[in-house]
Design a protein around this motif. Structure first.
Motif, PDB file in Angstrom:
ATOM      1  N   MET A  13     -32.509  91.444   2.873  1.00 32.01           N
ATOM      2  CA  MET A  13     -32.980  90.097   3.194  1.00 32.01           C
ATOM      3  C   MET A  13     -33.204  89.948   4.704  1.00 32.01           C
ATOM      4  SD  MET A  13     -30.931  86.473   2.659  1.00 32.01           S
ATOM      5  CE  MET A  13     -29.551  86.972   3.702  1.00 32.01           C
ATOM      6  N   VAL A  14     -32.234  90.341   5.495  1.00 32.09           N
ATOM      7  CA  VAL A  14     -32.312  90.197   6.948  1.00 32.09           C
ATOM      8  C   VAL A  14     -33.390  91.111   7.524  1.00 32.09           C
ATOM      9  CG1 VAL A  14     -30.998  90.455   9.091  1.00 32.09           C
ATOM     10  CG2 VAL A  14     -29.929  89.402   7.106  1.00 32.09           C
ATOM     11  N   GLN A  15     -33.532  92.281   6.940  1.00 28.56           N
ATOM     12  CA  GLN A  15     -34.574  93.213   7.363  1.00 28.56           C
ATOM     13  C   GLN A  15     -35.951  92.556   7.233  1.00 28.56           C
ATOM     14  OE1 GLN A  15     -35.050  96.665   4.820  1.00 28.56           O
ATOM     15  NE2 GLN A  15     -35.404  97.959   6.615  1.00 28.56           N
ATOM     16  N   LYS A  16     -36.200  91.820   6.170  1.00 25.58           N
ATOM     17  CA  LYS A  16     -37.467  91.111   5.970  1.00 25.58           C
ATOM     18  C   LYS A  16     -37.668  90.046   7.046  1.00 25.58           C
ATOM     19  CE  LYS A  16     -37.635  91.890   1.011  1.00 25.58           C
ATOM     20  NZ  LYS A  16     -37.448  91.306  -0.318  1.00 25.58           N
ATOM     21  N   TRP A  17     -36.594  89.398   7.468  1.00 27.85           N
ATOM     22  CA  TRP A  17     -36.704  88.387   8.518  1.00 27.85           C
ATOM     23  C   TRP A  17     -37.151  89.034   9.825  1.00 27.85           C
ATOM     24  CZ3 TRP A  17     -31.401  85.419   7.911  1.00 27.85           C
ATOM     25  CH2 TRP A  17     -31.350  84.808   6.653  1.00 27.85           C
ATOM     26  N   TRP A  18     -36.564  90.185  10.160  1.00 29.26           N
ATOM     27  CA  TRP A  18     -36.954  90.872  11.393  1.00 29.26           C
ATOM     28  C   TRP A  18     -38.412  91.305  11.342  1.00 29.26           C
ATOM     29  CZ3 TRP A  18     -31.664  93.373  10.876  1.00 29.26           C
ATOM     30  CH2 TRP A  18     -30.755  92.797  11.757  1.00 29.26           C
ATOM     31  N   VAL A  19     -38.820  91.851  10.225  1.00 27.78           N
ATOM     32  CA  VAL A  19     -40.208  92.288  10.075  1.00 27.78           C
ATOM     33  C   VAL A  19     -41.148  91.096  10.247  1.00 27.78           C
ATOM     34  CG1 VAL A  19     -41.911  93.197   8.444  1.00 27.78           C
ATOM     35  CG2 VAL A  19     -39.687  94.324   8.685  1.00 27.78           C
ATOM     36  N   ALA A  20     -40.844  89.978   9.588  1.00 23.48           N
ATOM     37  CA  ALA A  20     -41.695  88.786   9.664  1.00 23.48           C
ATOM     38  C   ALA A  20     -41.751  88.210  11.075  1.00 23.48           C
ATOM     39  CB  ALA A  20     -41.208  87.721   8.686  1.00 23.48           C
ATOM     40  N   ALA A  46     -30.675  80.834   6.314  1.00 20.40           N
ATOM     41  CA  ALA A  46     -31.595  80.445   7.381  1.00 20.40           C
ATOM     42  C   ALA A  46     -31.537  81.335   8.615  1.00 20.40           C
ATOM     43  CB  ALA A  46     -31.333  79.002   7.799  1.00 20.40           C
ATOM     44  N   CYS A  47     -30.395  82.001   8.851  1.00 17.08           N
ATOM     45  CA  CYS A  47     -30.253  82.741  10.100  1.00 17.08           C
ATOM     46  C   CYS A  47     -29.095  83.736  10.001  1.00 17.08           C
ATOM     47  CB  CYS A  47     -30.023  81.784  11.264  1.00 17.08           C
ATOM     48  SG  CYS A  47     -28.722  80.566  10.993  1.00 17.08           S
ATOM     49  N   ALA A  48     -29.085  84.654  10.947  1.00 19.28           N
ATOM     50  CA  ALA A  48     -28.013  85.644  11.023  1.00 19.28           C
ATOM     51  C   ALA A  48     -27.754  85.987  12.486  1.00 19.28           C
ATOM     52  CB  ALA A  48     -28.384  86.894  10.237  1.00 19.28           C
ATOM     53  N   LEU A  49     -26.518  86.379  12.771  1.00 14.44           N
ATOM     54  CA  LEU A  49     -26.090  86.697  14.134  1.00 14.44           C
ATOM     55  C   LEU A  49     -24.911  87.658  14.059  1.00 14.44           C
ATOM     56  CD1 LEU A  49     -26.152  85.947  17.249  1.00 14.44           C
ATOM     57  CD2 LEU A  49     -24.445  84.225  16.673  1.00 14.44           C
ATOM     58  N   TRP A  50     -24.842  88.575  15.023  1.00 12.46           N
ATOM     59  CA  TRP A  50     -23.736  89.528  15.087  1.00 12.46           C
ATOM     60  C   TRP A  50     -23.056  89.434  16.440  1.00 12.46           C
ATOM     61  CZ3 TRP A  50     -27.991  89.971  12.287  1.00 12.46           C
ATOM     62  CH2 TRP A  50     -27.856  90.379  10.956  1.00 12.46           C
ATOM     63  N   ALA A  51     -21.760  89.743  16.449  1.00 15.30           N
ATOM     64  CA  ALA A  51     -20.981  89.807  17.688  1.00 15.30           C
ATOM     65  C   ALA A  51     -20.352  91.184  17.797  1.00 15.30           C
ATOM     66  CB  ALA A  51     -19.897  88.736  17.706  1.00 15.30           C
ATOM     67  N   TYR A  52     -20.558  91.794  18.948  1.00 13.18           N
ATOM     68  CA  TYR A  52     -19.940  93.078  19.255  1.00 13.18           C
ATOM     69  C   TYR A  52     -18.763  92.786  20.169  1.00 13.18           C
ATOM     70  CZ  TYR A  52     -24.039  95.066  17.149  1.00 13.18           C
ATOM     71  OH  TYR A  52     -25.016  95.390  16.253  1.00 13.18           O
ATOM     72  N   ARG A  53     -17.567  93.191  19.741  1.00 17.38           N
ATOM     73  CA  ARG A  53     -16.345  92.858  20.451  1.00 17.38           C
ATOM     74  C   ARG A  53     -15.806  94.071  21.201  1.00 17.38           C
ATOM     75  NH1 ARG A  53     -13.720  90.160  15.195  1.00 17.38           N
ATOM     76  NH2 ARG A  53     -14.619  92.052  14.350  1.00 17.38           N
ATOM     77  N   LEU A  65     -29.875  87.862  16.835  1.00 16.29           N
ATOM     78  CA  LEU A  65     -30.137  86.581  16.174  1.00 16.29           C
ATOM     79  C   LEU A  65     -31.518  86.633  15.529  1.00 16.29           C
ATOM     80  CD1 LEU A  65     -29.531  83.569  15.598  1.00 16.29           C
ATOM     81  CD2 LEU A  65     -30.614  83.056  17.777  1.00 16.29           C
ATOM     82  N   VAL A  66     -31.568  86.274  14.266  1.00 17.47           N
ATOM     83  CA  VAL A  66     -32.832  86.261  13.539  1.00 17.47           C
ATOM     84  C   VAL A  66     -32.815  85.074  12.591  1.00 17.47           C
ATOM     85  CG1 VAL A  66     -32.032  87.821  11.701  1.00 17.47           C
ATOM     86  CG2 VAL A  66     -34.469  87.686  12.240  1.00 17.47           C
ATOM     87  N   THR A  67     -33.996  84.512  12.344  1.00 18.23           N
ATOM     88  CA  THR A  67     -34.097  83.382  11.423  1.00 18.23           C
ATOM     89  C   THR A  67     -35.027  83.720  10.266  1.00 18.23           C
ATOM     90  OG1 THR A  67     -35.879  82.377  12.720  1.00 18.23           O
ATOM     91  CG2 THR A  67     -33.624  81.651  13.215  1.00 18.23           C
TER      92      THR A  67
END
Length: 134
Positions: A13-20, A46-53, A65-67
């Motif tokens: 799902m998120v991969q499609k958001w990045w492509v779009a 609606a969106c995704a986000l990652w945190a690298y700690r 961040l992608v929507t």
């Protein structure tokens, strides 16, 4: 609105958001950190986000961040992003992180981050670089 942790099964799902969006697609192996999926008030992803700690240092980095391009309302999308960011920042603060770094190419998002959460814009002319090692 709600958030939930990213699962490997969300990758397609998120991969499609990045492509779009025209953004580079991040490899799943690079997402094995804390990630959140944010939802609209209509319960639509609606969106995704990652945190690298960083280990042993109180610094975390927000990335990727992608929507969802299928959420047409900019206000719904922004509310979901804000809700997700609130949740991510709460998690990082509870885990003892003292500094959060982030990069965006969107002036509007940078201004929202500055106004809503107190981020400082430290350089508006920087060049962000990445190197992917195979």
């Amino acid at each position: 609105m709600r958030t939930r942790l990213f699962k490997d099964s969300d990758y397609e799902m998120v991969q499609k958001w990045w492509v779009a969006s025209g953004s580079p697609v991040v490899n799943l192996s690079q997402l094995q950190t804390i990630g959140l999926i944010g939802y609209t008030s209509d319960n639509e992803p609606a969106c995704a986000l990652w945190a690298y700690r960083s280990k042993g240092v109180g610094v975390a980095f927000l990335e990727h961040l992608v929507t969802n391009h299928k959420v047409k309302s900019p206000m719904k999308k922004m509310k979901a992003v804000q809700y997700m960011m609130d949740h991510m920042l709460d998690i990082l603060e509870q885990d003892g992180y003292q500094m959060i770094r982030g990069t965006t190419w969107c002036d509007t998002l940078a201004k929202i981050c500055e106004k809503r959460w107190g981020f400082q814009i430290i350089d508006d002319n920087s060049i962000n670089m990445s190197l992917i090692l195979n």
